[in-house]
Design an enzyme around this catalytic site. Sequence first.
Site, short mmCIF file in Angstrom:
data_model
loop_
_atom_site.label_atom_id
_atom_site.label_comp_id
_atom_site.label_asym_id
_atom_site.label_seq_id
_atom_site.Cartn_x
_atom_site.Cartn_y
_atom_site.Cartn_z
N GLU A 165 -0.27 -1.37 6.46
CA GLU A 165 0.85 -0.37 7.07
C GLU A 165 1.24 1.02 6.57
O GLU A 165 1.30 1.51 8.11
CB GLU A 165 2.35 -0.17 5.97
N ASP A 192 0.90 -0.99 -0.11
CA ASP A 192 0.06 -0.01 -0.35
C ASP A 192 1.02 0.94 0.23
O ASP A 192 2.04 1.23 0.14
CB ASP A 192 -1.44 0.01 1.18
#
Length: 376
Positions: A133, A68
């Site tokens: 994350e 991400d």
Amino acid sequence: MTATLALTEDLLRRPSVSPEDHGCLEVIAACLEPLGFRIERLNFGPVGNLWARRGDEGPVLCFAGHTDVVPTGPREEWRTDPFEPVIRDGILYGRGAADMKSGLAAMVTAMERFVARHPRHRGSLAVLFTSDEEGPSVDGTRRVMEVLEARGEKIDWCIVGEPTSQDFLGDTIKVGRRGSLSGRLTVHGVQGHIAYPQLADNPVHGFAPAMAELVSTTWDSGNEFFQPTSFQISNISAGTGAPNVIPGEMKVRFNLRFSTEQTVEQVQRRVIGILDRHRVNYSLEWFVSGLPFLTRPGVLTETVGRAVREVTGRTPAYSTTGGTSDGRFIAPTGAQVVEFGVANATIHKVNECVRIADIEQLSRAYERMMELLLAQ
Ligand SMILES: [Zn+2]
């Protein structure tokens, strides 16, 4: 074009703004499966996770990271399309170029070369990648570690591919991170007319002496591995907007980045002690976003340092500065955790970029770490 650059570009074209993965993990799994990795997709809600392992024995060397990325920010400030990789003067631009799609690609191609050369390596090689994350980090690495713990699967050495370098690839690796503790404080008072203070209780005045002490306190002096614990106020608000009204309450948000010299409870006790000593009327909510961790000098720190030196020619500084990372979920299980990746000067900014030469060197450094730890 090298395999590492091609894979980086493929990942950059996928707009995987947290917690979206946009197929990144599928692309990576498709590279690892033919190498003999057992692929497990551990998805929770919108969050994608990949646990892949090659080998059944210990020791387990795991490479960790995230697919991400943070949002682009104002598109008009980007000189290029953030989700269309562009190379200019040896530099690759795109959201996630440094944090940390080039790192993921470098890990994968390093594994391809390592497995081709050492098909019967000792121990196990593993991958733990998540799409959560940059977001709440609840259903990502934390959940995967819970699954592994529940079935008794252990990671011995973990290399996290976060961008740790400062000016040049290899100048800095991280061997730990500080803890992060946030507080939401509400100071209660009594609203009233500013000309009749005896009929009101001003929460700003009530908090002011405590604030002076909080911001001037020395929490500790750090230690060999950590800088001193720091206290910072991030938000403060009170007042109705009218110039003639004493506010009825004040809201304060603060954060402490703390070293291994402190526990959460010790920090909390000292904050509460200061508030109580100044007779502040308050309520307080705490949020722990990460405990501090430290990997002491040992096999992993030496191996990563040696590989970095051999490949980049630089002797890395061993640091624990900067924000927290997913290493905070892996280290408490007893794993040694070291972070090493490309330069972090442009991460989370517009026009995020990475030097192409660094991507190739990073992949070679990761391959060398695998050799030093797992080659027969
Ligand atoms: Zn990152």
